[in-house]
Design an enzyme around this catalytic site. Structure first.
Site, PDB file in Angstrom:
ATOM      1  N   GLY A  76       0.709  -1.216   0.211  1.00 20.08           N
ATOM      2  CA  GLY A  76      -0.052   0.047  -0.017  1.00 20.08           C
ATOM      3  C   GLY A  76       0.878   1.262   0.287  1.00 20.08           C
ATOM      4  O   GLY A  76       0.590   2.381  -0.603  1.00 20.08           O
ATOM      5  N   THR A  77       1.999   1.154   0.578  1.00 18.21           N
ATOM      6  CA  THR A  77       2.935   2.425   0.808  1.00 18.21           C
ATOM      7  C   THR A  77       3.523   2.816  -0.438  1.00 18.21           C
ATOM      8  O   THR A  77       3.291   3.877  -0.923  1.00 18.21           O
ATOM      9  CB  THR A  77       3.948   2.088   1.816  1.00 18.21           C
ATOM     10  OG1 THR A  77       3.307   1.681   3.060  1.00 18.21           O
ATOM     11  CG2 THR A  77       4.792   3.253   1.941  1.00 18.21           C
ATOM     12  N   ASN A 158      -7.676   4.163   9.162  1.00 13.90           N
ATOM     13  CA  ASN A 158      -7.396   2.960   9.785  1.00 13.90           C
ATOM     14  C   ASN A 158      -7.458   3.095  11.540  1.00 13.90           C
ATOM     15  O   ASN A 158      -7.329   2.223  12.124  1.00 13.90           O
ATOM     16  CB  ASN A 158      -5.730   2.557   9.407  1.00 13.90           C
ATOM     17  CG  ASN A 158      -4.794   3.860   9.797  1.00 13.90           C
ATOM     18  OD1 ASN A 158      -4.981   5.121   9.099  1.00 13.90           O
ATOM     19  ND2 ASN A 158      -3.684   3.844  10.491  1.00 13.90           N
ATOM     20  N   GLN A 186      -7.917   0.524   3.798  1.00 11.28           N
ATOM     21  CA  GLN A 186      -8.679   0.151   4.899  1.00 11.28           C
ATOM     22  C   GLN A 186     -10.380  -0.115   4.208  1.00 11.28           C
ATOM     23  O   GLN A 186     -11.077  -0.809   4.865  1.00 11.28           O
ATOM     24  CB  GLN A 186      -8.829   1.039   6.046  1.00 11.28           C
ATOM     25  CG  GLN A 186      -7.554   1.052   6.988  1.00 11.28           C
ATOM     26  CD  GLN A 186      -7.467  -0.355   7.515  1.00 11.28           C
ATOM     27  OE1 GLN A 186      -8.194  -1.224   7.740  1.00 11.28           O
ATOM     28  NE2 GLN A 186      -6.017  -0.484   8.009  1.00 11.28           N
ATOM     29  N   GLY A 207      -2.771  -5.865   0.123  1.00 11.11           N
ATOM     30  CA  GLY A 207      -3.135  -7.355   0.177  1.00 11.11           C
ATOM     31  C   GLY A 207      -3.458  -7.633   1.481  1.00 11.11           C
ATOM     32  O   GLY A 207      -4.420  -8.617   1.973  1.00 11.11           O
ATOM     33  N   HIS A 208      -2.480  -7.418   2.455  1.00  9.05           N
ATOM     34  CA  HIS A 208      -2.508  -8.111   3.985  1.00  9.05           C
ATOM     35  C   HIS A 208      -3.668  -7.227   4.723  1.00  9.05           C
ATOM     36  O   HIS A 208      -3.773  -7.769   5.984  1.00  9.05           O
ATOM     37  CB  HIS A 208      -1.122  -7.703   4.635  1.00  9.05           C
ATOM     38  CG  HIS A 208      -0.700  -6.439   4.974  1.00  9.05           C
ATOM     39  ND1 HIS A 208      -0.771  -6.119   6.298  1.00  9.05           N
ATOM     40  CD2 HIS A 208      -0.192  -5.614   4.388  1.00  9.05           C
ATOM     41  CE1 HIS A 208      -0.191  -4.915   6.596  1.00  9.05           C
ATOM     42  NE2 HIS A 208       0.098  -4.391   5.413  1.00  9.05           N
ATOM     43  N   THR A 244      10.358  -8.020 -11.503  1.00 16.35           N
ATOM     44  CA  THR A 244       9.270  -9.317 -11.879  1.00 16.35           C
ATOM     45  C   THR A 244       8.153  -9.279 -11.006  1.00 16.35           C
ATOM     46  O   THR A 244       8.448  -9.184  -9.739  1.00 16.35           O
ATOM     47  CB  THR A 244      10.428 -10.547 -11.903  1.00 16.35           C
ATOM     48  OG1 THR A 244      11.188 -10.402 -13.053  1.00 16.35           O
ATOM     49  CG2 THR A 244       9.709 -11.878 -12.046  1.00 16.35           C
ATOM     50  N   CYS A 332       2.031   2.311  14.047  1.00  7.77           N
ATOM     51  CA  CYS A 332       3.115   2.967  13.753  1.00  7.77           C
ATOM     52  C   CYS A 332       3.407   3.785  14.731  1.00  7.77           C
ATOM     53  O   CYS A 332       4.547   4.487  15.172  1.00  7.77           O
ATOM     54  CB  CYS A 332       3.133   3.528  12.415  1.00  7.77           C
ATOM     55  SG  CYS A 332       2.707   2.375  11.095  1.00  7.77           S
TER      56      CYS A 332
HETATM   57  C1  LIG Z   1      -1.771  -0.536   6.354  1.00  8.34           C
HETATM   58  C2  LIG Z   1      -2.074   0.778   5.617  1.00  8.34           C
HETATM   59  C3  LIG Z   1      -1.061   1.216   4.744  1.00  8.34           C
HETATM   60  C4  LIG Z   1       0.136   0.622   4.323  1.00  8.34           C
HETATM   61  O1  LIG Z   1      -0.046  -0.659   3.576  1.00  8.34           O
HETATM   62  P1  LIG Z   1       1.308  -1.390   3.368  1.00  8.34           P
HETATM   63  O2  LIG Z   1       0.975  -2.504   2.470  1.00  8.34           O
HETATM   64  O3  LIG Z   1       1.475  -2.106   4.771  1.00  8.34           O
HETATM   65  O4  LIG Z   1       2.329  -0.502   2.923  1.00  8.34           O
HETATM   66  C5  LIG Z   1      -1.523   2.387   3.810  1.00  8.34           C
HETATM   67  N1  LIG Z   1      -2.768   3.102   4.266  1.00  8.34           N
HETATM   68  C6  LIG Z   1      -3.611   2.678   4.990  1.00  8.34           C
HETATM   69  C7  LIG Z   1      -4.908   3.270   5.560  1.00  8.34           C
HETATM   70  C8  LIG Z   1      -3.146   1.276   5.756  1.00  8.34           C
HETATM   71  O5  LIG Z   1      -4.082   0.912   6.930  1.00  8.34           O
END
Ligand SMILES: *Cc1c(COP(=O)(O)O)cnc(C)c1O
Length: 394
Positions: A76-77, A158, A186, A207-208, A244, A332
């Site tokens: 996501g970052t 979040n 989120q 994904g996570h 890749t 964080c």
């Molecule tokens: C977890 C999160 C991210 C970061 O995603 P990662 O895959 O851990 O880099 C960004 N924005 C929000 C709102 C999140 O909750």
């Protein structure tokens, strides 16, 4: 014995989620037998490319996008950075960005460090929020100028789960000729999203946060939106992201997106009912407990509650002894003694912000788990308050 999902009560799904067993199942062949490179000319690689294509279609389907609008990233970052930096490269003469005071560090920290990263000066508008975490749209409208390169506003927060009207905001941005990015990490899988009907140019997901593995993300880039790649390299992702492909994780994410679509109803009924039960149970049974964030404009799985005159970290330690997992502030920001920037932006008083706990549920939670937490929390809080010099029994 190490802790696994059988022996914890996991209420920290906004930090990360359990990879669905069905997702693991679909990934395994791509970590063993089918290791070909999807870009190769031979069929051994090509068959992997075909599986990627299916995964891309499943991701697109969940958010109402076209498969060509999906760019796989590492997280996501990366997606957030790519969208914002792309807009700055597209309009090198524009130096203004509009965002909010409650963004995830992925956006917040990038904006704070832009001048160092780019060697240019930027102006950032940090939109404030009301005490319930919502935004003032009129103030947003007035923040847009000729110089604005992009707006970046999260779909759902979040820490509190508060949902912003990003579809409406994207339309306002477009009316001013400004690109719009949303960090929907989120929101995806928890609320219905149909990008076909919106003016949103960029959307990030990870994904996570929806039962796929860590280390796989997506940036949606609307057809026709100007785009400059962040990672330059091979022709992967149609030239939009070199490197890749993380094949197994992409295939896992495809499966997770199919499951999220199928589970959306349950998320908004059973999971929401569990969240509401937990919230009600805590607010009614614990004195001086307050809900942070708008009661309704909120994700179905998240409850952020302040327990006044106690430390969030201390609460978490006591919960931890019962194998109950949650967060104080965001993952964080915990570890530092600064209260969360989100709660500060909402004007939550210091005594309450310090004792805030985020409970975030998923389809794997049960009613028994929620009952257990409701039963245990009042004594945890009462015992800590008994030690607190600031707490006086009323
Ligand atoms: C977890 C999160 C991210 C970061 O995603 P990662 O895959 O851990 O880099 C960004 N924005 C929000 C709102 C999140 O909750």
């Amino acid at each position: 014995m190490p802790l696994d999902h059988e022996n914890v009560i996991y209420l920290d799904n906004n930090a990360t989620t359990r990879v669905a067993p069905e997702v693991v199942e679909t990934m395994l062949p791509y970590l063993s037998n089918y290791y070909g490179n999807p870009s190769s000319m031979h069929n051994f690689g090509g068959q992997v490319g075909a599986a990627l294509k299916d995964a891309r279609a499943s991701v697109a389907e969940l958010i109402g996008a076209a498969p060509e609008e999906i760019v796989f990233t590492s997280c996501g970052t990366e997606s957030d950075s790519t969208a914002i930096l792309s807009a700055l490269c597209t309009f090198p003469e524009k130096r203004h960005i509009v965002t909010t005071r409650v963004e995830h560090p992925a956006v917040k920290s990038l904006c704070e460090n832009l001048d160092t990263l780019t060697g240019r000066k930027h102006r950032i508008t940090w939109l404030p929020v009301e005490s319930d975490g919502t935004l003032d749209l009129e103030q947003f409208r007035q923040s847009l100028t000729e110089d604005t390169a992009i707006v970046s506003v999260m779909w759902a927060n979040n820490e509190t789960g508060v949902i912003f009207p990003v579809e409406e905001m994207a339309q306002i941005a477009h009316d001013h000729g400004v690109l719009f990015h949303t960090d929907a990490v989120q929101a995806v899988g928890k609320v219905p999203i149909n990008l076909k009907e919106t003016a949103i140019d960029f959307l990030s997901l990870s994904g996570h946060k929806l039962h796929a593995p860590k280390g796989i993300g997506v940036l949606y880039v609307k057809k026709g939106t100007p785009y400059v790649p962040f990672l330059n390299g091979g022709h992967q992702e149609n030239g939009r992201r070199g490197g890749t492909e993380n094949v197994a994780s992409i295939i896992g994410l495809g499966k997770a997106c199919q499951m999220a679509a199928a589970n959306m109803e349950e998320e908004n009924t059973r999971v929401k009912a569990l969240r509401d039960k937990l919230e009600k149970g805590l607010l009614e049974n614990i004195p001086k407990a307050l809900l942070n964030g708008h009661k309704d404009k909120r994700l179905p799985n998240t409850a952020n509650i302040s327990f006044e005159y106690v430390e969030g970290e201390a609460i978490l330690l006591h919960m931890n002894q019962l194998n109950i997992c949650a967060s104080s502030g965001s993952a964080c920001t915990s570890g530092s003694l600064e209260p969360s920037h989100v709660l500060r932006a909402m004007g939550v008083p210091f005594t309450a912000a310090h004792g805030s706990i985020r409970f975030s549920l998923s389809v794997y939670n049960t009613e028994q788990e929620v009952d257990f937490v409701i039963e245990k929390m009042p004594s945890i809080i009462a015992n800590l308050r008994a030690l607190s010099p600031f707490w006086e029994e009323e």
